[in-house]
Design a protein around this motif. Structure first.
Motif, PDB file in Angstrom:
ATOM      1  N   GLN A 287       0.802  -0.932   0.086  1.00 18.71           N
ATOM      2  CA  GLN A 287       0.059  -0.043  -0.022  1.00 18.71           C
ATOM      3  C   GLN A 287       0.893   1.176  -0.041  1.00 18.71           C
ATOM      4  N   ARG A 288       0.712   2.196  -0.921  1.00 11.86           N
ATOM      5  CA  ARG A 288       1.677   3.422  -1.092  1.00 11.86           C
ATOM      6  C   ARG A 288       0.655   4.790  -1.058  1.00 11.86           C
ATOM      7  N   SER A 289       1.279   5.545  -0.552  1.00 16.61           N
ATOM      8  CA  SER A 289       0.825   7.006  -0.780  1.00 16.61           C
ATOM      9  C   SER A 289       1.873   7.889  -1.420  1.00 16.61           C
ATOM     10  N   THR A 303      -3.386   7.582  -2.964  1.00 14.06           N
ATOM     11  CA  THR A 303      -2.931   6.208  -2.443  1.00 14.06           C
ATOM     12  C   THR A 303      -3.242   5.063  -3.583  1.00 14.06           C
ATOM     13  N   GLY A 329       4.051   4.369   3.645  1.00 17.20           N
ATOM     14  CA  GLY A 329       2.896   3.569   3.296  1.00 17.20           C
ATOM     15  C   GLY A 329       2.631   2.450   4.111  1.00 17.20           C
ATOM     16  N   SER A 333      -0.501   4.383   5.480  1.00 18.00           N
ATOM     17  CA  SER A 333      -1.243   5.082   4.116  1.00 18.00           C
ATOM     18  C   SER A 333      -2.652   5.349   4.419  1.00 18.00           C
TER      19      SER A 333
END
Length: 360
Positions: A287-289, A303, A329, A333
């Motif tokens: 999971q990334r921002s 995101t 993340g 995130s």
């Protein structure tokens, strides 16, 4: 004209008009979009050129040494006559050892609150210029107007190394957390006391903490001496110019994380070159921002789930971002828009970027 063609044109016109009217009315909107690599992003687009749009940095409970929900951080960060309409998690922090301090650079309202000399930093100047760069920050201090009389490792981050020197400001907590240190306490720019161990931080000043190997430097200070410190910003990029360094003198809000994804339209997305060693940041999907901006000054933050760094960079490229960078993340995130989570964090966090709209 066939009915099918008419309906297609009608749908396109409706989409354009709806999007433009929505954006024009509020200067921002939320969208969920799928990209060519199969990844889906939740993102907020903000017309940062609009006079009634401003940025703020939120810290948990208005402290550097704390953690709270993204929603609470957004709700407690107040700007007079303004409403927080969107927020996203910020830089990495110590989430697992009950010492919730950040790792990246933080600047709020022109005050440097933390230093992280790795990765990339997103910054906004007082005249709303946007910048993302690989920045190194060094602090040197003056005594009675004489420069370079002391230095520090950083700001608001307890260290145990014997040769550590650290500045603590009121934004950290009530007191320093370097129990072996000798401390110089400064109030209103004047040395008020020399202490040992954990020490109260004055609301109108700061504390310089020297661990045992650096005790000898404390002798340079005496009660009544004038003491100050100055940060110096330098880009770590090859071929960086004086202008690339000078812009940071005017930055009033900043969060550092990284790695960078795009710098000046070129995809970067190489964590090893920016000081990152963990596979979960550099190569694994997670999971990334992210946050970035377009050539016209519009900011995009969002995101993406189950994405590698390279895949996130491709999403940012398709969003037409001039420069962009990775934020914290995983469980950190999170994205909020108009008071609701669009991506819910899985834990309390330390800091965030918050966008405000003036209420007329």
């Amino acid at each position: 004209m066939s009915k099918k063609r008419f309906m297609l044109i009608f749908m396109m016109i409706t989409f354009i008009l709806t999007t433009n009217l929505s954006f024009g009315a509020s200067h921002h909107y939320f969208k969920t979009q799928k990209f060519s690599n199969g990844k889906t992003a939740n993102y907020v687009l903000v017309n940062f050129n609009a006079k009634d749009i401003t940025l703020g940095i939120g810290t948990a409970n208005n402290r550097i040494y704390s953690a709270d929900s993204l929603k609470n951080i957004s709700n407690t960060k107040a700007k007079e006559n303004s409403k927080a309409f969107s927020a996203i998690n910020g830089t990495y922090f110590s989430a697992y050892n009950n010492i919730p301090v950040p790792y990246g650079t933080i600047i709020d309202d022109g005050k440097l609150l933390h230093i992280g000399n790795y990765g990339a930093v997103f910054g906004v100047t007082k005249d709303k210029k946007l910048v993302i760069d690989n920045v190194n920050i060094e602090i040197t201090g003056s005594i009675n107007g004489v420069e370079n009389q002391y230095y520090t490792w950083g700001i608001n981050h307890p260290r145990t190394e014997p040769d550590a020197i650290m500045i603590f400001t009121p934004e950290f907590s009530e007191q320093t957390m370097m129990p072996e240190a000798k401390n110089v306490v400064i109030k209103n720019g004047i040395v008020s006391a020399i202490t040992s161990g954990n020490t109260a931080i004055p609301q109108d000043g700061f504390v310089i903490s020297f661990n045992p190997s650096m005790y000898h430097l404390v002798s340079r200070f005496e009660a009544g001496y004038k003491v100050d410190y100055t940060p110096e910003f330098k880009s770590r990029r090859e071929n960086a110019t004086d202008a690339d360094n000078d812009i940071w003198k005017d930055v009033v809000y900043a969060v550092g994380a990284g790695p960078s994804l795009i710098l000046n339209t070129a995809i970067t997305a190489d964590g090893t070159k920016e000081g990152f060693t963990e596979a979960k940041i550099n190569t694994q999907r997670a999971q990334r921002s992210f946050i970035g901006f377009r050539e016209d000054g519009r900011v995009v933050m969002g995101t993406v789930s189950n994405a590698s760094l390279a895949e996130l960079a491709q999403v940012c490229k398709e969003l037409n971002l001039k420069s962009a960078m990775n934020l914290d993340g995983g469980a950190s995130s999170g994205l909020m828009y108009n008071g609701s989570y669009k991506t819910s964090p899985g834990r309390k966090i330390n800091n965030s970027l918050i966008f405000f709209e003036n209420q007329k």
